[in-house]
Structures are given as structure tokens and as C-alpha cells.
Design an enzyme around this catalytic site. Structure first.
Site, PDB file in Angstrom:
ATOM      1  N   GLU A   1      -7.183   1.763   0.513  1.00  0.00           N
ATOM      2  CA  GLU A   1      -7.648   0.607   1.274  1.00  0.00           C
ATOM      3  C   GLU A   1      -9.068   0.823   1.789  1.00  0.00           C
ATOM      4  O   GLU A   1      -9.347   0.814   2.989  1.00  0.00           O
ATOM      5  CB  GLU A   1      -6.650   0.296   2.391  1.00  0.00           C
ATOM      6  CG  GLU A   1      -5.285  -0.018   1.793  1.00  0.00           C
ATOM      7  CD  GLU A   1      -4.260  -0.507   2.801  1.00  0.00           C
ATOM      8  OE1 GLU A   1      -4.614  -0.730   3.974  1.00  0.00           O
ATOM      9  OE2 GLU A   1      -3.092  -0.650   2.402  1.00  0.00           O
TER      10      GLU A   1
ATOM     11  N   GLU B   1      -5.321  -8.733   5.271  1.00  0.00           N
ATOM     12  CA  GLU B   1      -5.030  -8.244   6.625  1.00  0.00           C
ATOM     13  C   GLU B   1      -6.246  -7.616   7.307  1.00  0.00           C
ATOM     14  O   GLU B   1      -6.402  -7.716   8.522  1.00  0.00           O
ATOM     15  CB  GLU B   1      -3.866  -7.245   6.592  1.00  0.00           C
ATOM     16  CG  GLU B   1      -4.153  -6.017   5.734  1.00  0.00           C
ATOM     17  CD  GLU B   1      -2.946  -5.070   5.585  1.00  0.00           C
ATOM     18  OE1 GLU B   1      -1.809  -5.559   5.585  1.00  0.00           O
ATOM     19  OE2 GLU B   1      -3.167  -3.865   5.464  1.00  0.00           O
TER      20      GLU B   1
ATOM     21  N   GLU C   1       0.903  -0.235   0.401  1.00  0.00           N
ATOM     22  CA  GLU C   1       0.549   1.184   0.415  1.00  0.00           C
ATOM     23  C   GLU C   1       1.258   1.868  -0.757  1.00  0.00           C
ATOM     24  O   GLU C   1       2.007   2.830  -0.601  1.00  0.00           O
ATOM     25  CB  GLU C   1       0.895   1.879   1.744  1.00  0.00           C
ATOM     26  CG  GLU C   1       0.166   1.293   2.939  1.00  0.00           C
ATOM     27  CD  GLU C   1       0.791  -0.012   3.418  1.00  0.00           C
ATOM     28  OE1 GLU C   1       2.025  -0.078   3.465  1.00  0.00           O
ATOM     29  OE2 GLU C   1       0.035  -0.957   3.714  1.00  0.00           O
TER      30      GLU C   1
ATOM     31  N   HIS D   1      10.966  -4.047   4.124  1.00  0.00           N
ATOM     32  CA  HIS D   1      11.268  -2.656   4.462  1.00  0.00           C
ATOM     33  C   HIS D   1       9.978  -1.895   4.728  1.00  0.00           C
ATOM     34  O   HIS D   1       9.305  -1.478   3.784  1.00  0.00           O
ATOM     35  CB  HIS D   1      11.980  -1.946   3.291  1.00  0.00           C
ATOM     36  CG  HIS D   1      13.363  -2.452   3.020  1.00  0.00           C
ATOM     37  ND1 HIS D   1      14.034  -2.137   1.864  1.00  0.00           N
ATOM     38  CD2 HIS D   1      14.200  -3.230   3.754  1.00  0.00           C
ATOM     39  CE1 HIS D   1      15.241  -2.698   1.890  1.00  0.00           C
ATOM     40  NE2 HIS D   1      15.363  -3.384   3.017  1.00  0.00           N
TER      41      HIS D   1
HETATM   42  C1  NOJ Z   1       1.054  -2.913   5.883  1.00  0.00           C
HETATM   43  C2  NOJ Z   1       1.160  -4.049   4.943  1.00  0.00           C
HETATM   44  O1  NOJ Z   1       0.066  -4.074   4.058  1.00  0.00           O
HETATM   45  C3  NOJ Z   1       1.220  -5.312   5.773  1.00  0.00           C
HETATM   46  O2  NOJ Z   1       1.238  -6.430   4.915  1.00  0.00           O
HETATM   47  C4  NOJ Z   1       2.414  -5.271   6.670  1.00  0.00           C
HETATM   48  O3  NOJ Z   1       2.406  -6.394   7.512  1.00  0.00           O
HETATM   49  C5  NOJ Z   1       2.420  -4.029   7.532  1.00  0.00           C
HETATM   50  N1  NOJ Z   1       2.188  -2.873   6.740  1.00  0.00           N
HETATM   51  C6  NOJ Z   1       3.747  -3.860   8.245  1.00  0.00           C
HETATM   52  O4  NOJ Z   1       4.711  -3.419   7.350  1.00  0.00           O
HETATM   53 CA    CA Z   2      -1.834  -2.329   3.848  1.00  0.00          CA
END
Ligand code: NOJ
Ligand code: CA
Length: 704
Positions: free
Chosen positions: A192, A510, A486, A416
Site C-alpha cells: 500500500e 480508503e 492486505e 473477516h
Molecule cells: C483494511 C481494508 O483494506 C479495509 O477495506 C477495511 O475496512 C479494514 N481493513 C478493516 O477490515
Molecule cells: Ca488496506
């Protein structure tokens, strides 16, 4: 041939054996004489566009060369391995045998960017043996395609070696000049990062590490793959790997004189890179080669280098658009955890998202933060045993949400978050997937935020590669499609396991909500399209309409609204989120495009594009014959002419064009959009103006 046919069978065999020994003996004595061994070890792709030459130098070191249209693009590059408890394999080889093969098949994607894929190549198998005892053997498969090349190593079954512990794979990629590269650092634990644009000799991942937001574990001056570059002559090369199975992920170490060398991700806990029992094959090392940038996007090399579908029918998974309880946590409107008093995943809130989805033709709803454990998530070292993936918070009635969704024709997407504690997830997996099966839930978004526990393992190492594979296998068994965040980078495994539907594996939307560096810059997506997107589908989560994020002082989305729409076509994923809050879509005419846009494609045409600058993609929806076009630009405004000659002859299409309005700009006027309706056919050409950070989207409904 003639002589053979009149010889008795046995005699013929004897003559063949004699000739073979002659060649073999010839190779051996030549190499011990320090001469160059040269049996037929050159293949060209079916259309003679790419050529691979293999040879051993006078020390018996294996080398390969790649030519594109007769011009060397990879100069003499050596190959070899370092082991624990054994001598390195790097020289002293002879060629035992070299075999060529032609291959041609057409296979169907159950869901994808296109329905049928041509897999046509020429293969060369070189079987090597060391001259010194214990005469270890190594085979190398080379495949020459018209859109690139791939090669992989095979450690065949052999006496004296049962298992290898690989400390390093030393595959070289000797570039021929100081090419312009689009790269991100070879972090073992995170993909990332922002992308950077530098000539090969200027790449400095270690310098970057000092003030890089996502820096997790960068050990060398290395880069992640896909790594994309352009030569001075305009040839585009993208380096990656295919079929990463029970092996460590590969980074590319940047050396002197334009040399890249494979750098495997290690396990500090186990003290090696890879441990495998023989026989086994490594992943393919791949180079996509295209005269134009757009060619990279049309290449299916990565999927072609994976094995056929092993799990059979996956019609239980339907490509879909979805909304969900997600963005509201990222912008701090609510939280994943319950204790804050601002819990997002309540039954009532989930029903609100279901209602919105049902009203607008979205078939899925994601609910994050539904299960206990989030109070002990980011920042905690002892994350083992925290999440159990079956216990909802008291204000969330899982069964009722599923029931309500079914009534409205909307399926729940399970969530999850493993908090990168894969051993806990492994333990819970069977129970968790059985719960999904019993509820008729056919997809899950997984997450692996944070450093992996146990310490010393990394997201891209062999240990994690095997964990991610177990999840795919469990999903296949329980008819659950996996969307991994991830993740280990995609390497085309979706062909073999089409329940592996999407992944994150780059900076997604995000980051725009909270990144302290101001979020993804406008060039991010025009780079992503030619780098990360070559690896496979990405769950980027487009469609933010409230671009300035009024509740977030320092953040905003660095695109126009037009670009947010275009992303549904430019970024490929069979699950596409309408990521914003339902209320931000209310009374917005532009939302009609998200309602209309397809998610599963008959064919894809990349109309134009340059890495990091702009790209325009057209896709034909399966079943309907409708087309959708998306175009995006970087921080520069530009005019793009769309030539609609890809449309079907003699047909007319009702087009709606969503484009940046006059004076739109990603910074200070991002939501200005103009919507134009017109009839379009094969002969139409339209020039569209894109604002700085802008884009456009077109829906073309076939007039029947
Ligand atoms: C990282 C993810 O990329 C994101 O989409 C998610 O909201 C958070 N982790 C929580 O699991
Ligand atoms: Ca992420």
C-alpha cells in the site's frame, strides 16, 4: 526419416540412443573444454514477436536473453539458487536435453474482462545437470508468447536431494538502458505504497523508506511487481510473476548497470526464503512486452501461465455491485468497535444499506465491524484469538440481516478481519465458513491489517502464501468467493480457483479518507491501471460522490466526480462497491451510471493510454450487448477522442455521457459534471474534455 522407416525398430532405437549420447557427450566435453555449449535452445513466439535464447557460458552457468522484434530487451541474464546446507546452484551445468512444444487453446473465463482467452505459445524445456557429483538436476521451462514471455524452474525428483531450503533465487533481468519506471518499494509486508516515476538508475527504495507512510519492512533497494517500464524506443515492459504457489513472493532488487535480480521475501522466524520437498516447480517469472502501453492491459499472459480451473462450476458466485457499512468508518462517522458508542454495524443500519441496494439494483451488502473483537484491533500486539468470525455484537442480528436481504434480493457479503493473525483464522476457518454456508452467504471480504503474527513472518512470504491458499481452498469447498485485503499480490490464480474473485494489494480509496499525506494523488489511478492492475482484479472501491469530505479537514478525494464514475470501467473487478454513504447518492443524477454499469464482460478494448498520464477503456457487458466506456487523466487536463469503431456494425446505441463540467477541477471544483444524451454508432467519434484529475464515463445501451 526415410532410412529410419526401413530399419527394424530395435536398430532404430539404438541409432537414436547413439545420436543422443553423441550430443550429450559433445555437450559435456565442450563445456569442460570451456567452450560455449550451443544446442537448439532458442524459441520464438507464435507470431515471431518475442524470442528467448537460452545458453550456458563456458563455466556452465545458465543464461537467457529476450528479444522483442529482433531487438534485445533482456540481455544475458544468469539464473541460480543459494541453499542452506548445500552448495549454490549456479554453474557447472550441462544441457541434458532441450525439448520444444507448440501450444494453442482457447479457454473461457467464468467471469472476467473478457469471455474467451487465447493461450498460444511456444515452449522450450531445458533439462540441466551438474557435471560434479552429486549431479543435481534443474529444469527450466520457457514460454514465448506474442504478448510477453515467462519462465519457471523445476526441481525434478532426483536421488540425493529430497528437500531444498532456498536462501535466495538469483534470477537476473538485465535491462538494456535507463528505462523510465513506475515503481513502488519492495516492501515484504505491504503493497500500500504510492507509486513513483523514475529512471531505473534513480530508484532508491531505501531513501524513500525514511518518510514513507506505509513503510513496513523494506530491506533492499528493491521494488514490488508488477513493475512497469518504458524504453527510450517506446517498448513497454512489465515484470511480475504467475502462479505463486507454496513459494515466497518475489521483489526485484535494483542493482548497478540496469540489472534487476529476484529478491525473495523471507521468513526471519524460519531463517530462509523457501522450503520445499522435491519435485516442485517455482512460480513463473513473467515479462509482459508491448509496443504500446495499452497492449499491457490487453495481455492475459499472467492468467495463461496458470493452470486450468480446478474447482469446477462457480455459477454460485455472481459478479455484483455492492454497497455497505464501510466508508462511514473510514471517515469517522461510525466505528467498527461497539465500545465507542458509535457502532456502525447495527441491524437497523444494515437494513438501511440493504434497502438502498435493493432500490438501485446493487446485489450485495458488505457489513464490517459486525463481530466481537474490534476493541482489540489496530495497535495491539496480542491479536491472537481475538476475532472468532461467528459472534456478532449485541446490536447486530446476523440471521435477521441475512433474512431481510434475501427478501429484498440482496446477498450479504461476509467480513473477516483477521488482524494478520492467520493462525487464529486457520483455527476458526471451518466453523466460520460453515456458518456462511448455512446462511447461504457466497462471498467474504478478508483483511490482514498490521504486522503478521508470529513475528518474523511477512505478508508476502511462503508461510503466508500457503495461508492465503488454504483460505481459497476452504472457500472453494464451501462455495464462498474470496475478496482479500492486505493480500499476497494476485498472480493469476483466479484462473485455477475462480472463487478468488478480487483483492486489494495497492493503495485503495480508503487512503483518501485518512492518509496523512493527503491521499492518492491524481496520477495514482493512471499509474495503477498499468501496474497493479496487470496482476488481476482490484477491489479499489470507487464511487465517492461527497468528494471534499466536509467532516475531514485535511482530506479529500483528488479526482473529479467524472473520474469516480470512470473507475467502474477502468478498474476491473467482478465485485464493485458503490462506496459512498447512501445519502450522498440521493438526488444525484450521476448515480444513474453506477446503477447501469456492468460488472461482467464479454470483451474489453483499451482505446488509448499512456502510463501515469491517462487511459480509456471500453467493455462490452455479457448477455446485454451494452457497452461502457471509462476514461481518466492525471493532474493534467486533456481532450480525448473516443472512436466508437469497436461497436457492432449496423447497430445503434443510446448513449449517456457523464463528463467533467466547464471549469471542473479535482481540487476546487470536483463535482461539476455534465450529462449528455445522444445516439451513437460505429462511425461516431467524440472528443471529450477531461479536467485536471478528471474523467468521463459513457453508457451505451444497445437499441434492439
Ligand atoms: C483494511 C481494508 O483494506 C479495509 O477495506 C477495511 O475496512 C479494514 N481493513 C478493516 O477490515
Ligand atoms: Ca488496506
Amino acid at each position: 526419416m526415410k532410412i529410419y522407416s526401413i530399419l527394424p525398430y530395435k536398430k532404430m532405437k539404438l541409432i537414436q540412443l547413439f545420436l543422443f549420447l553423441l550430443i550429450l557427450g559433445g555437450c559435456k566435453s565442450k563445456s569442460s573444454d570451456n567452450a560455449l555449449v550451443n544446442v537448439n535452445t532458442k524459441i520464438s513466439s507464435p507470431g515471431s514477436i518475442n524470442t528467448i535464447e537460452f545458453f550456458l557460458d563456458k563455466t556452465g552457468t545458465p543464461y537467457y536473453i529476450v528479444k522483442h522484434r529482433d531487438k534485445v530487451v533482456i540481455d544475458s541474464s544468469s539464473m541460480g539458487f543459494d541453499f542452506k546446507g548445500q552448495n549454490s546452484m549456479k554453474s557447472g551445468f550441462v544441457i541434458k536435453k532441450a525439448t520444444e512444444k507448440d501450444f494453442n487453446e482457447t479457454w473461457e473465463m467464468p467471469w472476467g474482462e473478457q469471455r474467451s482467452v487465447v493461450n498460444k505459445y511456444k515452449e522450450l524445456l531445458v533439462e540441466l545437470e551438474e557435471t560434479a557429483s552429486p549431479n543435481r538436476q534443474l529444469n527450466i521451462y520457457f514460454r514465448a508468447y506474442d504478448d510477453g514471455i515467462g519462465f519457471r524452474y523445476e526441481f525434478p525428483k532426483q536421488s540425493g536431494v529430497d528437500t531444498v531450503v532456498i536462501m535466495d533465487e538469483n534470477t537476473q533481468f538485465q535491462l538494456t538502458g535507463d528505462h523510465l519506471c513506475w515503481w513502488n518499494p519492495g516492501d515484504w509486508d505491504s503493497s500500500e505504497h504510492l507509486y513513483y516515476t523514475d529512471s531505473l538508475s534513480q530508484i532508491d527504495a531505501l531513501e524513500l523508506k525514511k518518510n514513507d507512510l506505509a513503510n513496513s519492512h523494506i530491506v533492499d533497494n528493491s521494488v514490488l511487481t508488477p513493475l512497469t517500464m518504458r524504453t527510450a524506443e517506446g517498448v513497454h515492459l512489465a515484470f511480475h510473476e504467475a502462479n505463486l504457489t507454496d513459494y515466497a513472493g518475489m521483489t526485484l532488487k535494483v542493482g548497478k548497470d540496469y540489472l534487476l535480480t529476484s529478491g525473495l521475501v523471507g521468513s526471519d522466524r524460519l531463517g530462509h526464503k523457501v522450503k520445499r520437498a522435491l519435485p516442485f516447480v517455482t512460480p513463473w517469472r513473467t515479462i509482459q512486452i508491448a509496443d504500446k502501453a495499452t497492449g499491457l492491459l490487453e495481455s492475459r499472459l499472467i492468467e495463461n501461465l496458470n493452470e486450468r480451473n480446478k474447482i469446477g462450476d462457480v455459477s454460485w458466485f455472481k459478479p455484483k455491485k455492492y454497497d455497505g457499512i464501510w466508508w462511514e468508518m473510514h471517515i469517522n462517522k461510525s466505528t467498527w468497535d461497539y465500545a465507542s458508542g458509535k457502532h456502525g454495524a447495527t441491524t437497523a443500519n444494515a437494513k438501511k444499506y440493504i434497502d438502498f441496494a435493493a432500490k438501485n439494483g446493487l446485489k450485495g451488502v458488505l457489513v464490517e465491524g459486525w463481530n466481537t473483537g474490534w476493541e482489540h484491533w489496530i495497535g495491539f500486539d496480542d491479536r491472537e484469538g481475538v476475532f472468532d468470525f461467528v459472534t456478532p455484537y449485541p446490536d447486530y442480528d446476523l440471521k435477521e440481516v441475512v433474512r431481510y436481504g434475501k427478501e429484498k434480493g440482496v446477498e450479504l457479503i461476509m467480513h473477516h478481519e483477521t488482524s494478520a493473525a492467520p493462525r487464529t483464522y486457520d483455527k476458526q476457518m471451518d466453523t466460520a465458513y460453515k456458518l456462511m454456508k448455512s446462511l447461504g452467504i457466497h462471498s467474504v471480504k478478508t483483511g490482514y491489517v498490521g504486522p503478521v503474527i508470529p513475528k518474523g513472518e511477512y505478508h508476502d512470504g511462503q508461510w503466508m502464501v500457503n495461508h492465503y491458499q488454504r483460505v481459497i481452498d476452504k472457500g472453494a469447498e464451501m462455495q464462498v468467493a474470496i475478496d482479500v485485503h492486505e493480500p499476497i499480490k494476485p498472480t493469476g490464480l483466479r484462473r485455477t480457483y475462480p472463487n478468488l474473485v478480487s483483492a486489494e494489494g495497492a493503495r485503495g480509496q480508503e487512503f483518501n479518507a485518512w492518509a496523512s499525506d493527503g491521499g492518492n494523488p491524481p496520477e495514482h489511478l493512471p499509474i495503477l491501471a498499468f501496474t497493479r492492475m496487470l496482476a488481476g482484479p482490484m477491489d479499489f472501491t470507487p464511487g465517492i460522490f461527497d468528494i471534499t469530505l466536509p467532516t475531514k479537514e485535511k482530506n479529500q478525494i483528488n479526482t473529479t466526480l467524472g473520474q469516480q464514475l470512470a473507475l467502474y470501467v477502468v478498474i476491473y473487478s467482478p465485485v464493485q462497491m458503490a462506496a459512498d454513504l447512501p445519502e450522498n447518492y440521493e438526488n444525484k443524477p450521476a448515480f444513474q451510471f453506477i446503477r447501469d454499469v456492468g460488472v461482467d464482460w464479454e470483451q474489453t478494448v483499451v482505446l488509448n493510454g499512456e502510463v501515469g498520464d491517462f487511459v480509456t477503456v471500453a467493455r462490452e457487458e455479457r448477455e446485454t450487448g451494452n457497452w461502457f466506456v471509462g476514461g481518466i487523466t492525471d493532474e493534467n487536463a486533456r481532450a480525448i477522442t473516443v472512436d466508437f469503431s469497436f461497436l457492432t456494425e449496423g447497430k445503434k446505441y443510446q448513449a449517456v455521457i457523464y463528463k467533467d463540467g466547464a471549469n471542473a477541477h479535482y481540487k476546487n471544483n470536483p463535482t461539476k459534471i455534465e450529462i449528455v444524451k445522444m445516439t451513437i454508432d460505429k462511425n461516431t467519434k467524440q472528443t471529450i474534455k477531461l479536467a485536471e484529475g478528471g474523467g468521463f464515463a459513457i453508457s451505451l445501451k444497445l437499441v434492439k
